[in-house]
Design an enzyme around this catalytic site. Structure first.
Site, PDB file in Angstrom:
ATOM      1  N   GLU A 166       0.764  -1.668   0.232  1.00 35.18           N
ATOM      2  CA  GLU A 166      -0.638  -0.071   0.415  1.00 35.18           C
ATOM      3  C   GLU A 166       1.026   1.284  -0.099  1.00 35.18           C
ATOM      4  N   TYR A 168       3.893   1.605   2.242  1.00 37.29           N
ATOM      5  CA  TYR A 168       4.522   2.010   3.650  1.00 37.29           C
ATOM      6  C   TYR A 168       5.290   2.367   3.188  1.00 37.29           C
ATOM      7  N   ARG A 177      10.471   4.288  -7.432  1.00 32.45           N
ATOM      8  CA  ARG A 177       9.792   5.007  -7.371  1.00 32.45           C
ATOM      9  C   ARG A 177      10.355   6.337  -6.633  1.00 32.45           C
ATOM     10  N   ARG A 216       2.387  -8.546   4.228  1.00 34.05           N
ATOM     11  CA  ARG A 216       1.823  -8.592   3.204  1.00 34.05           C
ATOM     12  C   ARG A 216       2.256  -7.390   2.574  1.00 34.05           C
ATOM     13  N   HIS A 254      -1.713   3.828  -1.417  1.00 38.17           N
ATOM     14  CA  HIS A 254      -2.476   4.444  -1.743  1.00 38.17           C
ATOM     15  C   HIS A 254      -2.864   6.259  -2.177  1.00 38.17           C
ATOM     16  N   CYS A 339     -19.150   1.042   0.466  1.00 40.90           N
ATOM     17  CA  CYS A 339     -19.561   2.366  -0.376  1.00 40.90           C
ATOM     18  C   CYS A 339     -17.715   3.469   0.276  1.00 40.90           C
ATOM     19  N   GLN A 341     -18.373   4.779   2.528  1.00 44.02           N
ATOM     20  CA  GLN A 341     -18.813   5.860   3.591  1.00 44.02           C
ATOM     21  C   GLN A 341     -19.208   6.284   4.955  1.00 44.02           C
ATOM     22  N   ARG A 557     -24.662  25.401  -9.794  1.00 43.12           N
ATOM     23  CA  ARG A 557     -25.192  26.504  -9.948  1.00 43.12           C
ATOM     24  C   ARG A 557     -23.505  27.125  -9.093  1.00 43.12           C
TER      25      ARG A 557
HETATM   26  P1  FAD Z   1     -36.291   6.885   0.884  1.00 43.94           P
HETATM   27  O1  FAD Z   1     -34.904   6.323   0.318  1.00 43.94           O
HETATM   28  O2  FAD Z   1     -37.131   8.148  -0.187  1.00 43.94           O
HETATM   29  O3  FAD Z   1     -37.262   5.956   0.702  1.00 43.94           O
HETATM   30  C1  FAD Z   1     -38.849   5.970   1.809  1.00 43.94           C
HETATM   31  C2  FAD Z   1     -39.976   5.240   1.426  1.00 43.94           C
HETATM   32  O4  FAD Z   1     -41.195   5.529   2.119  1.00 43.94           O
HETATM   33  C3  FAD Z   1     -40.142   4.729  -0.068  1.00 43.94           C
HETATM   34  O5  FAD Z   1     -40.199   3.634  -0.558  1.00 43.94           O
HETATM   35  C4  FAD Z   1     -41.291   5.819  -0.189  1.00 43.94           C
HETATM   36  O6  FAD Z   1     -42.261   4.623  -1.526  1.00 43.94           O
HETATM   37  C5  FAD Z   1     -42.256   5.054   0.727  1.00 43.94           C
HETATM   38  N1  FAD Z   1     -43.038   5.945   1.165  1.00 43.94           N
HETATM   39  C6  FAD Z   1     -43.772   7.471   0.588  1.00 43.94           C
HETATM   40  N2  FAD Z   1     -44.524   7.458   1.296  1.00 43.94           N
HETATM   41  C7  FAD Z   1     -45.235   6.428   1.547  1.00 43.94           C
HETATM   42  C8  FAD Z   1     -46.862   6.362   1.797  1.00 43.94           C
HETATM   43  N3  FAD Z   1     -47.597   7.328   2.986  1.00 43.94           N
HETATM   44  N4  FAD Z   1     -47.253   5.421   2.725  1.00 43.94           N
HETATM   45  C9  FAD Z   1     -45.700   4.263   2.935  1.00 43.94           C
HETATM   46  N5  FAD Z   1     -45.356   4.342   2.066  1.00 43.94           N
HETATM   47  C10 FAD Z   1     -44.849   6.039   1.472  1.00 43.94           C
HETATM   48  N6  FAD Z   1     -26.598   7.479  -0.327  1.00 43.94           N
HETATM   49  C11 FAD Z   1     -26.030   6.743  -0.138  1.00 43.94           C
HETATM   50  O7  FAD Z   1     -25.695   7.124   1.764  1.00 43.94           O
HETATM   51  N7  FAD Z   1     -24.594   6.312  -0.743  1.00 43.94           N
HETATM   52  C12 FAD Z   1     -25.023   6.524  -2.626  1.00 43.94           C
HETATM   53  O8  FAD Z   1     -24.239   5.882  -3.114  1.00 43.94           O
HETATM   54  C13 FAD Z   1     -26.237   6.707  -2.735  1.00 43.94           C
HETATM   55  N8  FAD Z   1     -26.692   6.985  -4.118  1.00 43.94           N
HETATM   56  C14 FAD Z   1     -27.923   7.363  -4.389  1.00 43.94           C
HETATM   57  C15 FAD Z   1     -28.140   6.935  -5.737  1.00 43.94           C
HETATM   58  C16 FAD Z   1     -29.144   7.394  -6.301  1.00 43.94           C
HETATM   59  C17 FAD Z   1     -29.174   7.451  -7.670  1.00 43.94           C
HETATM   60  C18 FAD Z   1     -29.615   7.737  -5.110  1.00 43.94           C
HETATM   61  C19 FAD Z   1     -31.646   8.360  -5.752  1.00 43.94           C
HETATM   62  C20 FAD Z   1     -29.840   7.879  -3.426  1.00 43.94           C
HETATM   63  C21 FAD Z   1     -28.570   7.747  -3.412  1.00 43.94           C
HETATM   64  N9  FAD Z   1     -28.410   7.719  -1.885  1.00 43.94           N
HETATM   65  C22 FAD Z   1     -27.327   7.785  -1.550  1.00 43.94           C
HETATM   66  C23 FAD Z   1     -29.814   8.490  -1.512  1.00 43.94           C
HETATM   67  C24 FAD Z   1     -30.109   7.490  -0.374  1.00 43.94           C
HETATM   68  O9  FAD Z   1     -30.757   6.485  -0.935  1.00 43.94           O
HETATM   69  C25 FAD Z   1     -30.997   8.172   0.682  1.00 43.94           C
HETATM   70  O10 FAD Z   1     -30.301   9.313   1.482  1.00 43.94           O
HETATM   71  C26 FAD Z   1     -32.226   7.081   1.400  1.00 43.94           C
HETATM   72  O11 FAD Z   1     -32.473   5.988   0.523  1.00 43.94           O
HETATM   73  C27 FAD Z   1     -33.008   8.021   1.580  1.00 43.94           C
HETATM   74  O12 FAD Z   1     -33.392   7.255   2.768  1.00 43.94           O
HETATM   75  P2  FAD Z   1     -35.338   7.312   3.407  1.00 43.94           P
HETATM   76  O13 FAD Z   1     -35.874   5.973   4.150  1.00 43.94           O
HETATM   77  O14 FAD Z   1     -35.437   8.331   4.167  1.00 43.94           O
HETATM   78  O15 FAD Z   1     -36.087   7.531   2.270  1.00 43.94           O
HETATM   79  P1  NAP Z   2     -27.229  17.149  -3.469  1.00 44.62           P
HETATM   80  O1  NAP Z   2     -26.139  15.908  -2.597  1.00 44.62           O
HETATM   81  O2  NAP Z   2     -27.676  18.013  -2.028  1.00 44.62           O
HETATM   82  O3  NAP Z   2     -26.987  17.686  -4.320  1.00 44.62           O
HETATM   83  C1  NAP Z   2     -28.198  18.797  -4.887  1.00 44.62           C
HETATM   84  C2  NAP Z   2     -27.475  19.122  -6.405  1.00 44.62           C
HETATM   85  O4  NAP Z   2     -28.896  19.826  -6.865  1.00 44.62           O
HETATM   86  C3  NAP Z   2     -26.170  20.310  -6.120  1.00 44.62           C
HETATM   87  O5  NAP Z   2     -25.994  19.890  -6.800  1.00 44.62           O
HETATM   88  C4  NAP Z   2     -27.096  21.377  -6.889  1.00 44.62           C
HETATM   89  O6  NAP Z   2     -25.462  22.417  -6.859  1.00 44.62           O
HETATM   90  C5  NAP Z   2     -28.406  21.671  -6.809  1.00 44.62           C
HETATM   91  N1  NAP Z   2     -29.877  22.373  -7.136  1.00 44.62           N
HETATM   92  C6  NAP Z   2     -30.221  22.432  -5.236  1.00 44.62           C
HETATM   93  N2  NAP Z   2     -31.792  22.773  -5.070  1.00 44.62           N
HETATM   94  C7  NAP Z   2     -31.163  23.474  -7.091  1.00 44.62           C
HETATM   95  C8  NAP Z   2     -32.437  23.304  -7.248  1.00 44.62           C
HETATM   96  N3  NAP Z   2     -33.560  25.121  -7.091  1.00 44.62           N
HETATM   97  N4  NAP Z   2     -31.908  24.464  -8.969  1.00 44.62           N
HETATM   98  C9  NAP Z   2     -31.791  23.525  -9.256  1.00 44.62           C
HETATM   99  N5  NAP Z   2     -29.699  22.450  -8.844  1.00 44.62           N
HETATM  100  C10 NAP Z   2     -30.317  22.822  -7.698  1.00 44.62           C
HETATM  101  O7  NAP Z   2     -28.533  15.996  -3.282  1.00 44.62           O
HETATM  102  P2  NAP Z   2     -28.241  14.343  -4.259  1.00 44.62           P
HETATM  103  O8  NAP Z   2     -27.113  14.309  -5.660  1.00 44.62           O
HETATM  104  O9  NAP Z   2     -29.340  13.667  -4.850  1.00 44.62           O
HETATM  105  O10 NAP Z   2     -27.846  13.354  -3.095  1.00 44.62           O
HETATM  106  C11 NAP Z   2     -28.779  13.263  -1.794  1.00 44.62           C
HETATM  107  C12 NAP Z   2     -27.999  12.643  -1.362  1.00 44.62           C
HETATM  108  O11 NAP Z   2     -27.727  11.139  -1.333  1.00 44.62           O
HETATM  109  C13 NAP Z   2     -27.016  13.013  -1.164  1.00 44.62           C
HETATM  110  O12 NAP Z   2     -26.261  13.003   0.709  1.00 44.62           O
HETATM  111  C14 NAP Z   2     -25.502  12.605  -1.458  1.00 44.62           C
HETATM  112  O13 NAP Z   2     -24.631  12.652  -0.794  1.00 44.62           O
HETATM  113  C15 NAP Z   2     -26.576  11.028  -1.171  1.00 44.62           C
HETATM  114  N6  NAP Z   2     -25.547  10.552  -2.006  1.00 44.62           N
HETATM  115  C16 NAP Z   2     -24.006  10.016  -2.233  1.00 44.62           C
HETATM  116  C17 NAP Z   2     -23.821   9.048  -3.153  1.00 44.62           C
HETATM  117  C18 NAP Z   2     -22.496   8.559  -3.260  1.00 44.62           C
HETATM  118  O14 NAP Z   2     -21.864   8.422  -4.393  1.00 44.62           O
HETATM  119  N7  NAP Z   2     -21.780   8.510  -1.747  1.00 44.62           N
HETATM  120  C19 NAP Z   2     -24.346   9.277  -4.921  1.00 44.62           C
HETATM  121  C20 NAP Z   2     -25.928   9.971  -4.654  1.00 44.62           C
HETATM  122  C21 NAP Z   2     -26.402  10.333  -3.477  1.00 44.62           C
HETATM  123  P3  NAP Z   2     -26.673  24.156  -7.018  1.00 44.62           P
HETATM  124  O15 NAP Z   2     -27.265  24.629  -6.029  1.00 44.62           O
HETATM  125  O16 NAP Z   2     -25.138  24.620  -6.611  1.00 44.62           O
HETATM  126  O17 NAP Z   2     -26.821  23.870  -8.614  1.00 44.62           O
HETATM  127 FE1  SF4 Z   3     -18.249  -1.949   3.510  1.00 42.33          FE
HETATM  128 FE2  SF4 Z   3     -17.075  -0.288   4.703  1.00 42.33          FE
HETATM  129 FE3  SF4 Z   3     -19.735   0.607   2.789  1.00 42.33          FE
HETATM  130 FE4  SF4 Z   3     -19.676  -0.270   5.773  1.00 42.33          FE
HETATM  131  S1  SF4 Z   3     -19.425   1.361   5.279  1.00 42.33           S
HETATM  132  S2  SF4 Z   3     -20.994  -0.486   3.178  1.00 42.33           S
HETATM  133  S3  SF4 Z   3     -17.868  -1.403   5.268  1.00 42.33           S
HETATM  134  S4  SF4 Z   3     -17.855   0.032   2.578  1.00 42.33           S
END
Ligand code: FAD
Ligand code: NAP
Ligand code: SF4
Length: 670
Positions: A166, A168, A177, A216, A254, A339, A341, A557
């Site tokens: 890695e 180290y 390098r 390692r 790294h 992930c 994260q 933006r």
């Molecule tokens: P949600 O996921 O929105 O779930 C809410 C649920 O409630 C839904 O299934 C909905 O249908 C249901 N619901 C709503 N109203 C009602 C009702 N009246 N009755 C019954 N059911 C209802 N996060 C990460 O941490 N890492 C990532 O890499 C990542 N990548 C992402 C990529 C994409 C393309 C997207 C869209 C999201 C990503 N996210 C990621 C974000 C993550 O998925 C959300 O932050 C997370 O799903 C939020 O969880 P939640 O349970 O609060 O809400």
């Molecule tokens: P986000 O990270 O908050 O990004 C929203 C984007 O929309 C920003 O680029 C913002 O930038 C723009 N925006 C906000 N208000 C706007 C408006 N009124 N008009 C036009 N543009 C606007 O949200 P997200 O991309 O939906 O992700 C949601 C969550 O999921 C985040 O917390 C993210 O961390 C998580 N997630 C994580 C991963 C991962 O790989 N770790 C992947 C996907 C999602 P400007 O305001 O500068 O335009």
């Molecule tokens: Fe795997 Fe780390 Fe994501 Fe947990 S947080 S699922 S250990 S990569």
């Protein structure tokens, strides 16, 4: 024959026996550096030992003051350290597993001004230029390694792992390098390898024959001027002769610009390299990187690519991984989705590691689920996204009777959309895990059930986890047929146009850009320049990414760098991928209107038309919490979690943790 026969086969090391072929790889959890961290760390390891793993490697401990990763970094160099380490060895031995201490000297990766390296060359990922080590300092460091190994033996460890990969210190000696010396310790490969060999010799001399020494080895450096594969082979043979018991493999420094463990990396993507090295050895060798499920591990072992498998993060995600494999219940495994994260991204910010899918990881003594005394309390959870899934499952684990309502036909919420992004396929495993566990803990799941207030009578407690919906900015032309939210786009999958504009460059915008720019043309190795022929130094060739088949604009933006949303350890991969594919990044735009010509913006003081035929809105989210006010008005108390609680800066890590904490805090009589 059992389904995972190879994984469960013991490994005889002559003087000792490992009960199976699974090693829990070294992870720095942050507990190592905390004041009261060792009690917590002991419980962390105890859970994994109880969960069936054969051999555990601790996080890295420096053999001396200079080699610490950061000013308060972990060190194991004196008798004063023995007592706390005995907590760890006892905890693991009590459950029938073995544990070795990892000795890691950071060299130029040390985040402090005393950093040392074979040559005074600063790493591109470090702020400090290291001092060039003098001959006496090199010899003193070798003695320090040997002293720490002897102390490890006293503390009850079954062995040590010498961190030679890695990037180290030891790895820095091995490669041109970072090693420009012309003395005994540099120049030709024999001299560059001397430091590693002398460390092993010195340790073996101090600890005797019956003590595990793992080295390692960096099989693929993945950096320019890294080792040639012939040098890796010659080093491995010399290490074998010097008395190493097991060779563990490391992939990439790294500072390498090649992803090696993130979710985009295919499963077991580097086991072929371990197999290449294995042909030259008689001692057992361990494969690692992106092995996360039993079928993957079994295949590596059955095909003879390696003698053991190493997994690190999968044991954060599920301490019971081995027991579940042994019980032939892979669907019960909480799979690491790669992930980073809650683990690496947190550790790099000097915070304690945990796990997105398992918030109890590294918090075993604090995030505890207490069983309830009665079973009459009924809980309703509305919404089966990550927050609702986590709340429902953990409440059921405590003994509550739980009903989970979901308006859609499947579990997962926004996470269900995430798993459709190329490179995020692993996210489906989390939904599979929850589905399996909800069933196992008798949670009543009502799909296709959009909850109204009336559905919620008769429950003692109600948890609202209705999540988020995409935000639709107010913009002229938003109602045109070619404008859709990311959610509609991912659910409907319309044919892709030849030009696409993405509004918003947060995590979702970047993911959508990855999806629409993907081509079949380049595989992972070609795209990132990984030399599978092993004929280039560092196993690195020029990356040959395929350009996207359409014009793509990613807009935000805010001025400044784009794609900063995703974490430190993965954000650069997303940005590089999009750069490789020719996605045009436009920060600092102001949206004006959408019409038949495309998307009109103000950019750098001028109005421009982006001629996009398709416009995908990734402009953040808003909470869905319309049930909360009417229920509260009727005097019904509710708990609101996840995106329904707060949409800003929401991610699945926060959603799952909040679901867990809410379930953990539920009382039988609210
Ligand atoms: P949600 O996921 O929105 O779930 C809410 C649920 O409630 C839904 O299934 C909905 O249908 C249901 N619901 C709503 N109203 C009602 C009702 N009246 N009755 C019954 N059911 C209802 N996060 C990460 O941490 N890492 C990532 O890499 C990542 N990548 C992402 C990529 C994409 C393309 C997207 C869209 C999201 C990503 N996210 C990621 C974000 C993550 O998925 C959300 O932050 C997370 O799903 C939020 O969880 P939640 O349970 O609060 O809400
Ligand atoms: P986000 O990270 O908050 O990004 C929203 C984007 O929309 C920003 O680029 C913002 O930038 C723009 N925006 C906000 N208000 C706007 C408006 N009124 N008009 C036009 N543009 C606007 O949200 P997200 O991309 O939906 O992700 C949601 C969550 O999921 C985040 O917390 C993210 O961390 C998580 N997630 C994580 C991963 C991962 O790989 N770790 C992947 C996907 C999602 P400007 O305001 O500068 O335009
Ligand atoms: Fe795997 Fe780390 Fe994501 Fe947990 S947080 S699922 S250990 S990569």
């Amino acid at each position: 024959m059992a389904r995972y026969d190879q994984i469960l086969r013991p490994l005889d090391l002559g003087f000792t026996r490992l009960k199976n072929r699974v090693l829990m790889g070294s992870m720095h959890t942050g507990l190592e550096d905390m004041r009261d961290g060792f009690t917590k760390l002991a419980q962390f390891y105890a859970e994994r030992a109880k969960g069936g793993v054969g051999l555990i490697v601790t996080g890295g401990f420096s053999p001396n003051f200079i080699g610490r990763l950061h000013p308060l970094g972990a060190q194991f160099s004196g008798r004063r350290h023995l007592k706390s380490h005995q907590l760890l060895t006892h905890a693991v031995h009590e459950h029938g597993a073995k544990i070795v201490l990892q000795l890691l000297h950071a060299g130029r990766y040390a985040m402090h001004p005393l950093a040392m390296s074979p040559s005074g060359i600063r790493s591109p990922i470090s702020r400090f230029t290291p001092f060039k080590m003098r001959d006496w300092q090199i010899r003193a460091t070798i003695s320090d390694f040997a002293r720490s190994a002897a102390l490890a033996q006293k503390a009850g460890y079954d062995g040590v792992e010498i961190m030679g990969s890695e990037g180290y210190l030891i790895n820095q000696f091995l490669c041109a390098r970072t090693n420009c010396r012309h003395d005994l310790w540099g120049g030709n490969a024999d001299n560059r390898q001397r430091f590693a060999i002398e460390i092993v010799n010195a340790i073996r001399q101090r600890v005797g024959k019956n003590f595990i020494i793992i080295f390692r080895i960096s099989v693929l450096d993945l950096v320019e001027q890294g080792s040639a594969f012939s040098e890796v082979v010659s080093l491995a043979k010399r290490l074998e002769q010097a008395g190493v018991t097991l060779l563990n493999t490391g992939i990439g420094w790294h500072e390498a610009k090649v992803p090696t463990i993130a979710t985009q990396v295919p499963r077991a993507a580097f086991s072929w390299a371990t197999a290449e090295l294995r042909q030259h050895l008689t001692i057992p060798i361990i494969a690692c990187n992106r092995i996360n499920m039993p079928n993957v591990a079994e295949q590596i072992l059955a095909s003879g690519e390696a003698d053991m498998v190493s997994m690190a993060r999968p044991f954060l995600a599920d301490p019971e991984w081995v027991n579940k494999a042994a019980a032939e219940q892979p669907d019960a495994i909480n799979t690491c989705i790669g992930c980073n994260q809650a683990c690496l991204d947190r550790v790099f910010k000097m915070k304690r590691a945990s796990c997105l899918v398992n918030p109890q990881a590294c918090y075993e003594t604090e995030r505890v689920l207490e069983k309830i005394a009665t079973t009459s309390a009924r809980i309703a959870v509305v919404g089966a996204g990550p927050a609702g899934l986590s709340a429902a499952l953990n409440a059921a684990r405590r003994g509550f009777k739980v009903t989970l309502f979901e308006k859609r036909g499947d579990l997962g919420g926004q996470f269900r959309l995430a798993m459709t992004i190329p490179g995020k396929e692993e996210f489906a495993e989390t939904i599979r895990y929850f589905r399996h566990q909800l069933d196992a803990f008798n949670v009543e799941v009502k799909l296709n059930h959009a909850v109204s207030e009336e559905d919620l009578s008769g429950y003692s407690q109600i948890i609202i986890a209705t999540g988020v919906q995409p935000r639709r900015p107010q913009l002229q032309g938003m109602d045109r047929a070619n404008v859709m939210t990311y959610q509609a786009f991912l659910e409907q999958r319309p044919p892709l146009a030849s030009s696409v504009a993405i509004v918003g460059a947060g995590g979702v915008g970047v993911d959508i850009a990855t999806l629409v720019s993907e081509t079949e043309a380049a595989d992972f190795y070609t795209e990132w320049g990984i030399d599978r022929s092993l004929t280039h130094e560092g196993a690195l060739t020029a990356p040959q990414p395929a350009k996207a088949a359409r014009a793509i604009w990613l807009l935000q933006r805010k001025p400044g760098a784009m794609g900063k949303g995703p974490g430190k350890t993965t954000g650069w991969i997303h940005r590089k991928t999009l750069q490789h594919r020719g996605v045009k990044m436009m920060p600092g735009v102001q949206y004006v209107a959408i019409d038949a010509q495309g998307l009109h913006v103000n950019y750098k003081g001028q109005t421009r038309c982006i001629p996009a035929e398709q416009i995908i809105l990734c402009s953040g989210q808003e909470s869905v919490n319309d049930l909360v006010a009417p229920l509260t008005q009727r005097g019904i108390s509710v708990q609101v979690i996840g995106g329904a609680d707060h949409a800003g800066e929401l991610d699945a890590q926060r959603a799952i943790l909040q679901g867990f904490e809410t379930a953990a805090a539920l009382t039988e009589c609210p």
